[in-house]
Motif scaffolding. Structure first.
Motif, PDB file in Angstrom:
ATOM      1  N   ALA A  93       1.004  -1.099  -0.191  1.00 37.77           N
ATOM      2  CA  ALA A  93      -0.120   0.115  -0.066  1.00 37.77           C
ATOM      3  C   ALA A  93       0.656   1.277  -0.099  1.00 37.77           C
ATOM      4  N   ALA A  94       1.855   1.168   0.978  1.00 35.34           N
ATOM      5  CA  ALA A  94       2.847   2.467   0.815  1.00 35.34           C
ATOM      6  C   ALA A  94       3.547   2.399  -0.307  1.00 35.34           C
ATOM      7  N   ALA A  95       4.203   1.496  -1.048  1.00 35.12           N
ATOM      8  CA  ALA A  95       4.736   1.468  -2.327  1.00 35.12           C
ATOM      9  C   ALA A  95       3.811   1.840  -3.356  1.00 35.12           C
ATOM     10  N   VAL A  96       2.848   1.495  -3.366  1.00 33.35           N
ATOM     11  CA  VAL A  96       1.858   1.978  -4.703  1.00 33.35           C
ATOM     12  C   VAL A  96       1.477   3.459  -4.406  1.00 33.35           C
ATOM     13  N   GLY A  97       1.206   3.605  -3.161  1.00 33.06           N
ATOM     14  CA  GLY A  97       0.840   5.170  -2.890  1.00 33.06           C
ATOM     15  C   GLY A  97       2.077   6.132  -3.149  1.00 33.06           C
ATOM     16  N   ILE A  98       3.082   5.773  -2.850  1.00 29.67           N
ATOM     17  CA  ILE A  98       4.355   6.684  -3.175  1.00 29.67           C
ATOM     18  C   ILE A  98       4.796   6.570  -4.775  1.00 29.67           C
ATOM     19  N   ALA A  99       4.867   5.270  -5.284  1.00 34.63           N
ATOM     20  CA  ALA A  99       5.333   5.458  -6.443  1.00 34.63           C
ATOM     21  C   ALA A  99       4.277   5.772  -7.587  1.00 34.63           C
TER      22      ALA A  99
END
Length: 313
Positions: free
Chosen positions: A270-276
Motif C-alpha cells: 500500500a505504501a509502495a503503490v501510494g508513493i510510486a
C-alpha cells in the motif's frame, strides 16, 4: 544444463508451499493497491454508491459458483453469516470513508494494526496474558502510527486516519466473531463469504436509497469514464473475487502461518503503490512512523500465536 538430482529436490509439500507463495504475494500486492484504486474513484458523496457497485458486480458470480453449497447452509448458519455481513458492511464503510480523507499510504499502514489488535482482543476475551514481546511490538506499532499521522509536526490526526483506526478495530471484531460464532462453525468458506457480502450489499443498498446519502449507484456508474471503470473492476474482480479464490487455493497447499506472513505484507505494498504511483510523500517523521508500524506488526506476528487474519480487501 544439468538435471537436479531427485535426492536434492525439496519434498513435494515444500515445493507446493513455495508454488503457492507467488499467488499469495500477488493478493497482498493487489490489496495494497486497492487503497489507491478506491481513492481514485470515490468521493465523500459517492462512497455508498461505489460500494454497491463494487460488490454487486461479483456477488452473482459467487452465488452461481457456490449455489449448491449455499442451499445446504442451515438457518442458523445463514443468520450467523448475515450477522458477520453486518459487521463487514461497517468495515467497508469505515475504510472507504477513511481512504477518501487520508492518503493511501496512511490507510494501508494504519489498517495493519489489525494484526496487533486481534491478539490483544483475544487475550482479553480468553483472559490470558499475551507475551511480553508481543506487548512491546504493540507499543512500537502504536508509536509508529502516532508518528505516521503527524506529517511535518505534531497535530491532530486527520479524520481519515481516525476512520482507518476504527476500521482496524472493526476488522478485529469481525475476526473474533468469525472464531467464536458457533453457528458458522464448519460452514463452507465460499458460502459463508457469499452470504456475508450479500448482507453487506443489502446494507449499502438501503443506505443508497435513503435521502442525503449521495447520488444513486446507477447515476455514479453512468458518470464513470474508462479510468473509473477500470478502477472499479480492479476492486471487484482482482481485490475481491480472484483474491478470495487464490486464498482458498493456497490455504490447501501451504501453512496458515505462511499465508498470514505473505498477506501481512499488504501495508508495505500500500505504501509502495501510494508513493510510486499515487505521488504521495512522507516526511522524515512519517517515514520513521511507517517503518515502525511495519516492524511492530511483523514482530507482533512472530511473537504471538494468533490465527491468521484474512482481510476483505
Amino acid at each position: 544444463m544439468a538435471a537436479t538430482s531427485p535426492a536434492l529436490r525439496p519434498p513435494a509439500p515444500a515445493r507446493a508451499a513455495r508454488f503457492a507463495d507467488l499467488p499469495l504475494l500477488g493478493v497482498a500486492v493487489v490489496w495494497g493497491a486497492s487503497y489507491l484504486a478506491a481513492k481514485g474513484i470515490t468521493t465523500t458523496q459517492t462512497v455508498v454508491a461505489v460500494l454497491v457497485l463494487r460488490f454487486a458486480l461479483v456477488l452473482p458470480v459467487l452465488v452461481l459458483v457456490g449455489w449448491r453449497k449455499l442451499r445446504a447452509l442451515s438457518a442458523a448458519q445463514w443468520r450467523g453469516a448475515g450477522l458477520l455481513g453486518l459487521v463487514l458492511s461497517g468495515i467497508f464503510l469505515l475504510e472507504t470513508y477513511g481512504i477518501v480523507h487520508t492518503s493511501a499510504t496512511n490507510a494501508g499502514l494504519i489498517i495493519s494494526l489489525t494484526m496487533i489488535f486481534t491478539p490483544l482482543a483475544e487475550a482479553v476475551v480468553t483472559r490470558t496474558a499475551p507475551p511480553r514481546a508481543f506487548l512491546a511490538a504493540a507499543g512500537v506499532s502504536v508509536l509508529g502510527v502516532v508518528l505516521l499521522t503527524q506529517g511535518g509536526g505534531f497535530t491532530e490526526p486527520s479524520a481519515g486516519d481516525l476512520l482507518m483506526l476504527l476500521a482496524a478495530l472493526a476488522r478485529t471484531v469481525h475476526v473474533l466473531f468469525m472464531s467464536r460464532l458457533k453457528s458458522v462453525e464448519g460452514a463452507d468458506a465460499l458460502s459463508l463469504t457469499t452470504v456475508q457480502l450479500g448482507s453487506a450489499v443489502a446494507v449499502f443498498a438501503v443506505l443508497a436509497a435513503a435521502p442525503g446519502t449521495g447520488p444513486t449507484p446507477w447515476s455514479v456508474a453512468a458518470g464513470f469514464g474508462a479510468g473509473e471503470w477500470a478502477g472499479l473492476l480492479f476492486l471487484s474482480v482482482f481485490c475481491t473475487l480472484l483474491a478470495f479464490a487464490v486464498q482458498m487455493w493456497a490455504v490447501r497447499r501451504t501453512s496458515p502461518s505462511r499465508v498470514s506472513l505473505l498477506l501481512g505484507t499488504e501495508p508495505l505494498w500500500a505504501a509502495a503503490v501510494g508513493i510510486a504511483i499515487g505521488g504521495e510523500r512522507l516526511s522524515a517523521l512519517g517515514l520513521l512512523g511507517g517503518v515502525l508500524v511495519l516492524a511492530g506488526t511483523a514482530w507482533g506476528r512472530r511473537a504471538s500465536v494468533a490465527r491468521p487474519v484474512v482481510a476483505a480487501g
